[in-house]
Design an enzyme around this catalytic site. Structure first.
Site, PDB file in Angstrom:
ATOM      1  N   LYS A  24       0.837  -1.212   0.000  1.00 52.57           N
ATOM      2  CA  LYS A  24       0.000   0.000   0.000  1.00 52.57           C
ATOM      3  C   LYS A  24       0.866   1.254   0.000  1.00 52.57           C
ATOM      4  CE  LYS A  24      -2.260  -1.032   3.827  1.00 52.57           C
ATOM      5  NZ  LYS A  24      -1.729  -2.328   4.282  1.00 52.57           N
ATOM      6  N   ARG A  99      -9.804   0.756   8.343  1.00 55.46           N
ATOM      7  CA  ARG A  99      -9.367  -0.586   8.717  1.00 55.46           C
ATOM      8  C   ARG A  99     -10.428  -1.333   9.531  1.00 55.46           C
ATOM      9  NH1 ARG A  99      -3.503   0.473   8.318  1.00 55.46           N
ATOM     10  NH2 ARG A  99      -2.343  -1.466   8.556  1.00 55.46           N
ATOM     11  N   ARG A 138      11.752  -5.504   5.551  1.00 55.17           N
ATOM     12  CA  ARG A 138      11.691  -4.054   5.796  1.00 55.17           C
ATOM     13  C   ARG A 138      12.211  -3.737   7.192  1.00 55.17           C
ATOM     14  NH1 ARG A 138       6.044  -0.955   5.180  1.00 55.17           N
ATOM     15  NH2 ARG A 138       5.549  -2.101   7.068  1.00 55.17           N
ATOM     16  N   ARG A 144      11.358   0.308  12.204  1.00 52.69           N
ATOM     17  CA  ARG A 144       9.991   0.143  12.748  1.00 52.69           C
ATOM     18  C   ARG A 144       9.950  -1.069  13.664  1.00 52.69           C
ATOM     19  NH1 ARG A 144       5.320   0.777   8.279  1.00 52.69           N
ATOM     20  NH2 ARG A 144       4.280  -0.502   9.852  1.00 52.69           N
ATOM     21  N   ARG A 156      -0.531  -8.726  13.410  1.00 55.90           N
ATOM     22  CA  ARG A 156      -1.080  -7.701  12.505  1.00 55.90           C
ATOM     23  C   ARG A 156      -1.909  -8.348  11.398  1.00 55.90           C
ATOM     24  NH1 ARG A 156       4.401  -4.803  11.101  1.00 55.90           N
ATOM     25  NH2 ARG A 156       3.189  -3.731   9.494  1.00 55.90           N
TER      26      ARG A 156
END
Ligand code: B4P
Length: 202
Positions: A24, A99, A138, A144, A156
């Site tokens: 996204k 969401r 990532r 993060r 998640r």
């Protein structure tokens, strides 16, 4: 009729939808440039609050580090502010929002108040194995904390299945959802998303 009302009728608003790690954020950067849209990512807005160590950011970080969703009223409030600050744009690209069904209903109402609506929901489809691989990858460089722990990544994805897939059902009622394969090169996926937008804008 005020000019802003006429202008908002011409807006084309997009929701980029999909599980965590589906691309996204990656595709949003390219789409906003091509279509001249304003990018609204609730994840980015929350990370800005975290970086500034605001009370909201401190609360949000503790929630995001568990892989669960931040309360609806917090994210809806952020989106409401962003819509108010960006009157007169060509359209919005919503990334990572809505969401939950409550967020989707709130967004519909906010857009209606602004005399506009969602034009299309683009749903990226990626296998769970690939999602986990991308997010761990990532995590090596993003800094993060929600990307470095596989258990949090799985939480998640579970949260997505429990609370977020219903958002696609919500927009399917008005036939707004188009499914796009989210695996392949970034350019291939971008071409497929662009084709879907061009078709819907006709
Ligand atoms: P987000 O910031 O929305 O992040 P995300 O879903 O994890 O990532 P995204 O899908 O944008 O990542 P991308 O695929 O681009 O959410 C983070 C957290 O914030 C949530 O867990 C939640 O706690 C909170 N939150 C946010 N919005 C909320 C809301 N509305 N309500 C409640 N809570 C909310 O990138 C992933 C990786 O894949 C990148 O490294 C990228 O380079 C790579 N990649 C992308 N495309 C690829 C391709 N085609 N091939 C290979 N790799 C690719």
């Amino acid at each position: 009729m005020p000019e802003t009302n006429n202008r908002s009728k011409l807006m084309f608003n997009i929701i980029l939808f999909g599980p965590p790690g589906s691309g996204k954020g990656t595709q949003s950067e390219k789409l906003i440039e091509k279509y001249g849209l304003k990018h609204l990512s609730t994840g980015d807005l929350l990370r800005t609050e975290i970086a500034a160590q605001t009370p909201l950011g401190i609360e949000a970080k503790a929630i995001m580090d568990k892989g669960i969703l931040v309360p609806d009223d917090v994210v809806v409030g952020m989106i409401k502010n962003a819509l108010e600050k960006n009157k007169g744009v060509n359209g919005f690209l919503f990334d990572g929002f809505p969401r939950t069904e409550a967020q989707a209903i709130a967004l519909d109402n906010l857009l209606q108040e602004n005399n506009t609506e969602i034009g299309v929901v683009l749903a990226l489809e990626v296998s769970e194995e690939e999602l986990i691989k991308r997010l761990l990858n990532r995590g090596l460089t993003s800094g993060r904390s929600d990307d470095t722990n596989e258990a949090v990544i799985k939480a998640r994805i579970e949260e997505y299945h429990k609370k977020t897939t219903v958002v696609a059902d919500h927009y399917n009622k008005s036939a707004k959802v188009l499914h796009v394969k989210g695996e392949g090169s970034v350019e291939e996926i971008f071409a497929a998303l662009s084709a879907a937008i061009d078709e819907r804008k006709k």
